[in-house]
Design a protein around this motif. Structure first.
Motif, short mmCIF file in Angstrom:
data_model
loop_
_atom_site.label_atom_id
_atom_site.label_comp_id
_atom_site.label_asym_id
_atom_site.label_seq_id
_atom_site.Cartn_x
_atom_site.Cartn_y
_atom_site.Cartn_z
N GLU A 95 11.60 17.98 3.07
CA GLU A 95 11.12 16.89 3.99
C GLU A 95 11.83 17.23 5.43
OE1 GLU A 95 9.02 14.18 3.98
OE2 GLU A 95 8.49 15.04 1.96
N PRO A 96 11.14 17.06 6.60
CA PRO A 96 11.48 17.22 7.87
C PRO A 96 12.98 16.70 8.12
CG PRO A 96 9.48 16.68 8.12
CD PRO A 96 9.70 16.34 6.69
N GLY A 97 13.20 15.45 7.69
CA GLY A 97 14.47 14.74 7.74
C GLY A 97 15.59 15.55 7.09
N PHE A 136 5.44 8.16 1.05
CA PHE A 136 6.12 9.02 -0.08
C PHE A 136 5.98 10.48 0.05
CE2 PHE A 136 5.52 4.92 -2.05
CZ PHE A 136 6.42 4.48 -2.75
N GLY A 137 6.90 11.37 -0.39
CA GLY A 137 6.57 12.63 -0.04
C GLY A 137 5.73 13.25 -1.13
N GLY A 138 5.61 14.62 -1.22
CA GLY A 138 4.95 15.41 -2.10
C GLY A 138 3.98 16.36 -1.41
N VAL A 171 0.66 -1.30 -0.01
CA VAL A 171 0.08 -0.04 0.00
C VAL A 171 0.79 1.22 -0.09
CG1 VAL A 171 -1.68 1.57 1.25
CG2 VAL A 171 -1.81 -1.15 1.21
N HIS A 172 0.57 2.19 -0.87
CA HIS A 172 1.46 3.17 -1.09
C HIS A 172 0.54 4.60 -0.37
CE1 HIS A 172 2.86 0.33 -4.11
NE2 HIS A 172 4.11 1.05 -4.23
N PHE A 173 1.24 5.49 0.24
CA PHE A 173 0.51 6.79 0.65
C PHE A 173 1.38 7.81 0.89
CE2 PHE A 173 1.21 7.26 5.14
CZ PHE A 173 1.72 6.14 5.46
N THR A 174 0.91 9.01 0.86
CA THR A 174 1.64 10.28 0.67
C THR A 174 1.99 10.70 2.42
OG1 THR A 174 0.86 11.12 -1.24
CG2 THR A 174 1.95 12.74 0.13
N ARG A 175 3.00 10.99 2.90
CA ARG A 175 3.08 11.49 4.34
C ARG A 175 2.09 12.60 4.62
NH1 ARG A 175 8.23 9.34 3.17
NH2 ARG A 175 9.01 11.22 2.37
N ASP A 176 1.75 12.37 5.83
CA ASP A 176 1.01 13.80 6.24
C ASP A 176 1.37 13.87 7.87
OD1 ASP A 176 -1.01 14.98 7.54
OD2 ASP A 176 -2.68 14.46 6.34
N PHE A 177 1.65 15.10 8.13
CA PHE A 177 2.44 15.14 9.55
C PHE A 177 1.22 15.47 10.72
CE2 PHE A 177 5.47 16.06 6.19
CZ PHE A 177 6.38 15.06 6.54
N ARG A 233 -3.22 7.45 12.57
CA ARG A 233 -3.72 6.63 11.71
C ARG A 233 -2.80 5.72 11.11
NH1 ARG A 233 -7.22 9.92 7.84
NH2 ARG A 233 -5.16 10.62 7.31
N GLY A 234 -1.82 6.33 10.68
CA GLY A 234 -0.77 5.69 9.86
C GLY A 234 -0.38 4.56 10.56
#
Ligand SMILES: Cc1cc2nc3c(=O)[nH]c(=O)nc-3n(C[C@H](O)[C@H](O)[C@H](O)COP(=O)(O)OP(=O)(O)OC[C@H]3O[C@@H](n4cnc5c(N)ncnc54)[C@H](O)[C@@H]3O)c2cc1C
Length: 465
Positions: A129-131, A122-124, A91-97, A104-105
């Motif tokens: 990105e914070p890292g 993934f980013g987007g 399952v692929h998804f976009t990171r949400d902070f 939930r993640g």
């Protein structure tokens, strides 16, 4: 499988592009009744915009040969169930902070791990990105200027091309009836977002740095609702502005605002407690007024301060408010009505199309002086001086407060100073057609400073040493 959340687009979607390159894809969106029941989601206009955005996303996916599968329920149950139905290996998804999205993640990742399905993020959603920006001692940045310097030294990846074709199993889909129906206040979807971006990059952005604070000109991009739901991305914005080349003055000023958006996301990730309490511990015990009537007058745009009322009426009419007016109305709630900033934050979340946990919290805490980059607590915005500076002819006020349309320029920001003759000539009786000022700004300013100082002093006494 791709699990869509706040990334309602097909272009510049690294998670979708990667999944599509691996083979068949199922595109899922989970409608979460539990999330919709939360206070911040009692937001009919934003949900209508979301619904239209999901419909637009489905149309774009259909053009590529797929469709959006909508399911209701708890993602920790729904995502693994749909993955099983689809026979998905990952399952692929976009990171949400946001704190909720991360919790939930984690729940979904644990449930998928039990099924031996991989969850790949993934980013987007953000430009850097914070890292990549650990900040001093890895604790992130608490001041925007230092953040911006570091942020600006990173290259932003170019937008990722949309998949040219999608294929995958046809799964059943639920309806969207949990979301309010009807035409949203602005057109939703990635095509509307990119058309607006293209138009603004061609015709609006050059004047942006001079005109962005001018309330009458209304010269900002209005991209915020689209960025909020990922109908366009920071990378698309940056590249429309001219990245990776050097940016001219207007584009650079707009790009700096995207840095603010990233900044508040990084901040919320590192300090999730700010969603509930003041970032500054010394300002966590300010004595706020309950004043439900004051809050109601503020919401209705009936405070008697024209610029404040214009801002709140713009919010009611458009689900969007100019940034300068957001600062003025927020400051008025906190420093003039002495009402807890969190109550204003909730009102904004319920009414803004772009209502966003990170930027909204950041904006409110900044204005209340409790957050990062906070101005000293004794600096209080004057609703009159702000109006004279950013709406000198009263154009913005007259646009949203029609009772004041015929008030002379010299009185537009202080209509209570009109003589009875002026009130008659301007067709506006103070106290009847338009309210007298609810509070006295200079008295309330002194009171606010006093309450902030008391909170700070009380905190200092509890600190060791
Ligand atoms: C009290 C308060 C509450 C706010 N609540 C929100 C909110 O819920 N959602 C939201 O997106 N913005 C919020 N903002 C920030 C800002 O007001 C809006 O992003 C901006 O007005 C949106 O209009 P625009 O797209 O025309 O902005 P532009 O000036 O064209 O800027 C382009 C983009 O940069 C980002 N941006 C601009 N200013 C800021 C900022 N100060 N902080 C973070 N991002 C910024 C937005 O994504 C915006 O779309 C808030 C500001 C304040 C003072």
């Amino acid at each position: 499988m791709v699990w869509f959340r706040r990334d309602l687009r097909v272009a510049d979607h690294p998670a979708l592009a990667t999944a599509a390159a691996r083979g068949d894809v199922v595109c899922l969106f989970v409608l979460e009744p539990k999330l919709l029941a939360r206070r911040h989601h009692q937001a009919p206009e934003r949900l209508r915009f979301l619904r239209a955005g999901l419909t637009a996303l489905d149309a774009e996916l259909r053009e590529l040969g797929a469709r959006l599968v909508v399911r209701r329920g708890d993602p920790a149950e729904v995502v693994p169930r749909v993955a099983r139905e689809a026979g998905a290996g990952a399952v692929h998804f976009t990171r949400d902070f946001s704190p909720y999205a991360r919790q939930r993640g984690r729940a979904v990742a644990a449930a998928l791990a039990r099924e031996r399905v991989e969850l790949r993020d993934f980013g987007g959603d953000i430009a850097v990105e914070p890292g990549a920006l650990p900040g001093p001692k890895g604790a992130g940045y608490q001041v925007f200027t230092a953040f911006f310097r570091a942020w600006g030294s990173h290259t932003v990846s170019p937008p990722v091309d949309p998949p040219s074709r999608l294929s995958g199993p046809a799964l059943g889909s639920d309806h969207l009836d949990d979301l309010p129906d009807g035409r949203p206040k602005v057109d939703a979807g990635p095509s509307a977002a990119l058309a607006l971006l293209d138009e603004f990059a061609r015709t609006g952005v050059d004047a942006y740095s001079q005109a962005r604070d001018d309330l009458a000109q209304d010269a900002t991009s209005r991209l915020s609702p689209y960025l909020r739901l990922g109908m366009c991305t920071p990378s698309q914005v940056g590249h429309a502005l001219g990245l990776p080349g050097a940016l001219e003055e207007g584009p650079a000023a707009l790009w700096r605002q995207i840095a603010w958006r990233d900044f508040y996301r990084h901040h919320l990730l590192r300090r999730p407690e700010v969603a509930r309490v003041a970032f500054r511990p010394e300002l966590r015990s300010i004595a706020w007024e309950r004043d439900d009537q004051g809050l109601a007058a503020w919401v209705a745009g009936e405070t008697g301060y024209p610029l404040v009322d214009a801002g709140m009426r713009q919010l009611a009419q458009e689900g969007w408010v100019h940034n300068r007016a957001r600062m003025v109305v927020a400051s008025f709630l906190v420093k003039d009505l002495l009402i807890d900033w969190r109550r204003g934050e909730t009102v904004f979340m319920q009414r803004l199309l772009d209502g966003d946990p990170a930027s909204n919290n950041g904006g409110w805490q900044w204005t209340a002086g409790t957050g990062t980059d906070a101005a000293p607590y004794f600096r209080v915005l004057s609703p009159i001086r702000q109006a004279e500076r950013f709406d000198p002819a009263g154009t913005y006020v007259r646009r949203y407060v029609p009772e004041l349309r015929d008030v002379p320029d010299a009185r537009i920001h202080k209509p209570w100073k009109m003589t009875p003759e002026e009130q008659r000539a301007g067709g506006c009786r103070i106290g009847a057609d338009y309210p007298s000022p609810r509070v006295d700004h200079s008295r309330r300013r002194t009171e606010a400073v006093e309450r902030y100082r008391s909170a700070r002093d009380a905190f200092a006494e509890t600190e060791p040493g």
